[in-house]
Write a protein that holds these residues in place. Structure first.
Motif, mmCIF file in Angstrom:
data_model
loop_
_atom_site.group_PDB
_atom_site.id
_atom_site.type_symbol
_atom_site.label_atom_id
_atom_site.label_comp_id
_atom_site.label_asym_id
_atom_site.label_seq_id
_atom_site.Cartn_x
_atom_site.Cartn_y
_atom_site.Cartn_z
ATOM 1 N N ASN A 211 29.288 -4.667 118.628
ATOM 2 C CA ASN A 211 28.815 -5.969 119.135
ATOM 3 C C ASN A 211 29.989 -6.859 119.549
ATOM 4 O O ASN A 211 30.010 -8.070 119.292
ATOM 5 N N GLY A 212 30.982 -6.229 120.180
ATOM 6 C CA GLY A 212 32.135 -6.950 120.694
ATOM 7 C C GLY A 212 33.268 -7.134 119.708
ATOM 8 O O GLY A 212 34.367 -7.554 120.099
ATOM 9 N N ARG A 213 33.050 -6.839 118.429
ATOM 10 C CA ARG A 213 34.090 -7.018 117.404
ATOM 11 C C ARG A 213 34.873 -5.726 117.227
ATOM 12 O O ARG A 213 34.303 -4.672 117.000
ATOM 13 N N LYS A 214 36.190 -5.815 117.338
ATOM 14 C CA LYS A 214 37.035 -4.631 117.246
ATOM 15 C C LYS A 214 37.051 -4.096 115.811
ATOM 16 O O LYS A 214 37.214 -4.845 114.850
ATOM 17 N N ILE A 215 36.884 -2.774 115.682
ATOM 18 C CA ILE A 215 36.873 -2.114 114.384
ATOM 19 C C ILE A 215 38.228 -1.458 114.157
ATOM 20 O O ILE A 215 38.684 -0.661 114.986
ATOM 21 N N ASP A 216 38.872 -1.770 113.035
ATOM 22 C CA ASP A 216 40.183 -1.186 112.781
ATOM 23 C C ASP A 216 40.066 0.033 111.855
ATOM 24 O O ASP A 216 38.984 0.349 111.322
ATOM 25 N N ARG A 217 41.174 0.695 111.658
ATOM 26 C CA ARG A 217 41.241 1.933 110.870
ATOM 27 C C ARG A 217 40.706 1.739 109.459
ATOM 28 O O ARG A 217 39.897 2.528 108.962
ATOM 29 N N ASP A 218 41.160 0.694 108.779
ATOM 30 C CA ASP A 218 40.799 0.505 107.378
ATOM 31 C C ASP A 218 39.304 0.271 107.204
ATOM 32 O O ASP A 218 38.688 0.774 106.254
ATOM 33 N N GLU A 219 38.707 -0.490 108.108
ATOM 34 C CA GLU A 219 37.268 -0.740 108.018
ATOM 35 C C GLU A 219 36.482 0.553 108.232
ATOM 36 O O GLU A 219 35.496 0.808 107.537
ATOM 37 N N LEU A 220 36.949 1.371 109.160
ATOM 38 C CA LEU A 220 36.250 2.624 109.446
ATOM 39 C C LEU A 220 36.369 3.592 108.269
ATOM 40 O O LEU A 220 35.391 4.251 107.894
ATOM 41 N N ILE A 221 37.561 3.695 107.682
ATOM 42 C CA ILE A 221 37.755 4.563 106.517
ATOM 43 C C ILE A 221 36.826 4.129 105.383
ATOM 44 O O ILE A 221 36.130 4.955 104.773
ATOM 45 N N VAL A 229 26.298 10.435 102.437
ATOM 46 C CA VAL A 229 26.236 11.789 102.994
ATOM 47 C C VAL A 229 27.547 12.165 103.676
ATOM 48 O O VAL A 229 28.176 13.177 103.349
ATOM 49 N N TYR A 230 28.002 11.352 104.612
ATOM 50 C CA TYR A 230 29.198 11.703 105.395
ATOM 51 C C TYR A 230 30.456 11.768 104.537
ATOM 52 O O TYR A 230 31.397 12.488 104.858
ATOM 53 N N SER A 231 30.485 11.005 103.444
ATOM 54 C CA SER A 231 31.664 11.058 102.568
ATOM 55 C C SER A 231 31.851 12.457 101.991
ATOM 56 O O SER A 231 32.976 12.844 101.645
ATOM 57 N N GLN A 232 30.771 13.229 101.901
ATOM 58 C CA GLN A 232 30.845 14.594 101.393
ATOM 59 C C GLN A 232 30.930 15.622 102.517
ATOM 60 O O GLN A 232 31.664 16.607 102.415
ATOM 61 N N GLN A 233 30.198 15.401 103.594
ATOM 62 C CA GLN A 233 30.142 16.376 104.678
ATOM 63 C C GLN A 233 31.361 16.331 105.595
ATOM 64 O O GLN A 233 31.676 17.322 106.249
ATOM 65 N N GLU A 234 32.030 15.192 105.662
ATOM 66 C CA GLU A 234 33.110 14.999 106.619
ATOM 67 C C GLU A 234 34.446 14.732 105.929
ATOM 68 O O GLU A 234 35.260 13.938 106.397
ATOM 69 N N LYS A 235 34.699 15.413 104.837
ATOM 70 C CA LYS A 235 35.926 15.159 104.064
ATOM 71 C C LYS A 235 37.181 15.391 104.901
ATOM 72 O O LYS A 235 38.149 14.643 104.826
ATOM 73 N N LEU A 236 37.186 16.459 105.670
ATOM 74 C CA LEU A 236 38.361 16.775 106.486
ATOM 75 C C LEU A 236 38.554 15.738 107.598
ATOM 76 O O LEU A 236 39.670 15.274 107.836
ATOM 77 N N ARG A 237 37.450 15.374 108.265
ATOM 78 C CA ARG A 237 37.564 14.367 109.333
ATOM 79 C C ARG A 237 38.066 13.035 108.778
ATOM 80 O O ARG A 237 38.836 12.329 109.442
ATOM 81 N N ASP A 239 39.996 12.679 106.173
ATOM 82 C CA ASP A 239 41.419 12.849 105.878
ATOM 83 C C ASP A 239 42.258 12.717 107.145
ATOM 84 O O ASP A 239 43.318 12.074 107.136
ATOM 85 N N VAL A 240 41.779 13.317 108.232
ATOM 86 C CA VAL A 240 42.491 13.182 109.509
ATOM 87 C C VAL A 240 42.485 11.729 109.961
ATOM 88 O O VAL A 240 43.492 11.206 110.466
ATOM 89 N N LEU A 241 41.361 11.029 109.793
ATOM 90 C CA LEU A 241 41.294 9.607 110.132
ATOM 91 C C LEU A 241 42.341 8.813 109.359
ATOM 92 O O LEU A 241 43.041 7.957 109.928
ATOM 93 N N LYS A 242 42.491 9.099 108.083
ATOM 94 C CA LYS A 242 43.481 8.383 107.280
ATOM 95 C C LYS A 242 44.900 8.627 107.773
ATOM 96 O O LYS A 242 45.730 7.714 107.801
ATOM 97 N N ARG A 243 45.186 9.869 108.166
ATOM 98 C CA ARG A 243 46.553 10.219 108.547
ATOM 99 C C ARG A 243 46.870 9.863 110.002
ATOM 100 O O ARG A 243 47.980 9.434 110.318
#
Length: 488
Positions: A211-221, A229-237, A239-243
């Motif tokens: 809605n026009g507000r920029k989302i940064d890395r920390d908020e997305l993590i 659900v995604y915290s378990q299914q997307e563990k590798l993704r 981790d890549v997001l964090k790095r």
């Protein structure tokens, strides 16, 4: 409007039905012709019956033809859509089985890695045959829409060697955006505006706005880690997001096989994957899923035919790009999407000859890419590793140079992390021999490969992989579907 669309590999029944109904959601397209072609008369007959039922149920003037004569299907076609899987599940099983003998554990194996490279070797000669037919018998300004994997290699070959106006299409970006919108609490994916760029299956959300507000890395993590659900299914993704600082479009399982870090040690693989569904990292997961889907369709075909009698609901039009591209080109209603095209400077820090996946706009003037995008350095480096493999693989498929093919496989990130050069050389010999019927460009190399295999001292092992599941029976699938329905 009246024009012709040819679908090659139309025996991919479920996907062909989706494309067909999507296109007929455009009011101006009711009077067009669909020409279906496939090597399987059996599959063609099934899909034609389904599409004929849709046409009849919706009282449309749409024409549907089906033929195993590809050139006949392509005659006068303005748009050609490819959904082919050369070698079918038989060859695909070797793409997974043989690398496992050398310790290479793949979830999908259809883009790069050992399986994806050999898949490209099977596809590219056929893609060039398609292009020859398109140049000779299709509409003068025909556009080739490639949905078949390996996306980048197929599209690269069609553009550079097939000399046909080609765009590669995939739905990974849309699916990734839907995930992000959900974890951020959006009421609809339309609230999320994003720029996603890179190469197919290694595309990166480099700009996110809700809605026009920029989302940064920390908020997305934080949003992904809080999701039940995604915290378990997307563990590798995650981790890549964090790095890397940005989220990848590709599924947990697919992404794991494009990188050299997460699938190289069998005892580490299960740490990063999730077995709730094949797409999250299961060994040979997509092969199992595809086998079960084929068996289910063959058995439950009457149900699919009955479902085709329902009216087309335009509100359920999918986010597959094809129908939206055709609508924009034919009606000038502008469409924004993410397309696989030759780079030519669109992404500043990737090679010009690479096939990229990046934002573009479509109108009656064609596909117009948003230029001047620069990827974060880590994303560009990861893409470059795959681009170099893709380039060598395409050139090997064109030339039939088995040594160049071996070098391409050797430079694959996951293969290189797992296997020695001697193992790679033998593995490629084994795969080329096993798939010789689909590799005409290597016919001259097969006798010598057989001779080397007969004298080899490289040790292999029979291994199911770190996280393999058996193909489920029809009865098991019925029971699972019934349980899910009851739960809902």
């Amino acid at each position: 409007m009246s024009f012709k669309i040819a679908i090659i590999g139309a025996g991919s029944v479920g996907f062909t039905k989706k494309l067909f109904t999507d296109i007929l959601c455009v009011p101006e397209f009711k009077d067009i012709e669909f020409a279906l072609t496939d090597v399987s008369e059996h599959n063609l007959a099934m899909i034609k019956a389904i599409l004929d039922r849709i046409v009849e149920a919706n009282n449309l003037p749409t024409r549907v033809t089906a033929t195993t004569d590809r050139r006949k299907a392509l005659e006068g076609a303005r748009y050609i859509i490819s959904c082919v899987r050369v070698g079918g599940l038989e060859a695909y099983a070797d793409d997974i089985r043989i690398p496992l003998r050398y310790g290479i554990d793949q979830c999908v194996g259809d883009t790069i890695c050992a399986g994806g490279i050999l898949y490209g070797q099977r596809n590219i000669p056929v893609i060039l045959d398609f292009c020859k037919d398109i140049r000779e018998v299709a509409d003068t300004n025909a556009k080739f829409l490639n949905y078949a994997n390996p996306m980048a290699m197929n599209t690269w070959a069609a553009i550079e060697y097939g000399k046909v106006d080609t765009v590669g299409l995939c739905h990974g970006v849309q699916h990734g955006a839907e995930q992000i919108a959900e974890v951020l609490g959006a009421k609809s994916p339309r609230e999320l505006d994003y720029v996603c760029s890179g190469i197919n299956h290694q595309t990166w959300f480099i700009d996110l706005r809700l809605n026009g507000r920029k989302i940064d890395r920390d908020e997305l993590i934080a949003a992904f880690e809080a999701h039940p659900v995604y915290s378990q299914q997307e563990k590798l993704r995650i981790d890549v997001l964090k790095r890397f600082g940005v989220y990848s479009t590709e599924s947990n399982g697919h992404l794991s096989e494009y990188l050299p870090w997460y699938r190289k040690r069998p005892d580490e693989i299960t740490r990063w994957i999730d077995m709730s569904d094949w797409i999250h990292g299961e060994t040979g997961g997509y092969l199992r899923y595809s086998t079960e889907t084929r068996n289910w369709f063959e058995t439950e075909y009457p149900q699919f035919l009955e479902a085709a009698s329902k009216p087309i609901d335009a509100s359920r039009r999918s986010n597959e790009h094809a129908s939206h591209i055709l609508e924009a080109l034919e009606t000038n209603r502008v469409y924004r999407g993410h397309f696989n095209v030759r780079n030519d400077g669109v992404i500043t820090n990737l090679p010009r000859d690479a096939i990229i996946e990046s934002p573009g706009f479509v109108d009656r003037f064609g596909i117009n890419m948003a230029a001047g995008i620069t990827l974060p350095e880590a994303c560009a480096a990861t893409c470059m590793a795959s681009i170099n493999v893709q380039r060598m693989s395409v050139h090997a498929a064109i030339s039939g140079d088995i040594n160049l093919l071996k070098l391409a496989v050797l430079h694959d990130p996951l293969v290189g992390a797992v296997s020695t050069p001697e193992e790679v050389w033998q593995m490629v010999d084994e795969m080329v021999v096993a798939q010789a019927q689909w590799l005409p460009q290597y016919a001259h190399a097969v006798p010598a490969a057989k001779e080397r295999l007969s004298k080899s001292t490289v040790k292999t092992r029979e291994w199911a992989g770190a996280a393999r599941r058996s193909v489920r029976s029809i009865e098991e699938l019925r029971a699972e579907k019934a349980a899910l329905k009851q739960a809902v």
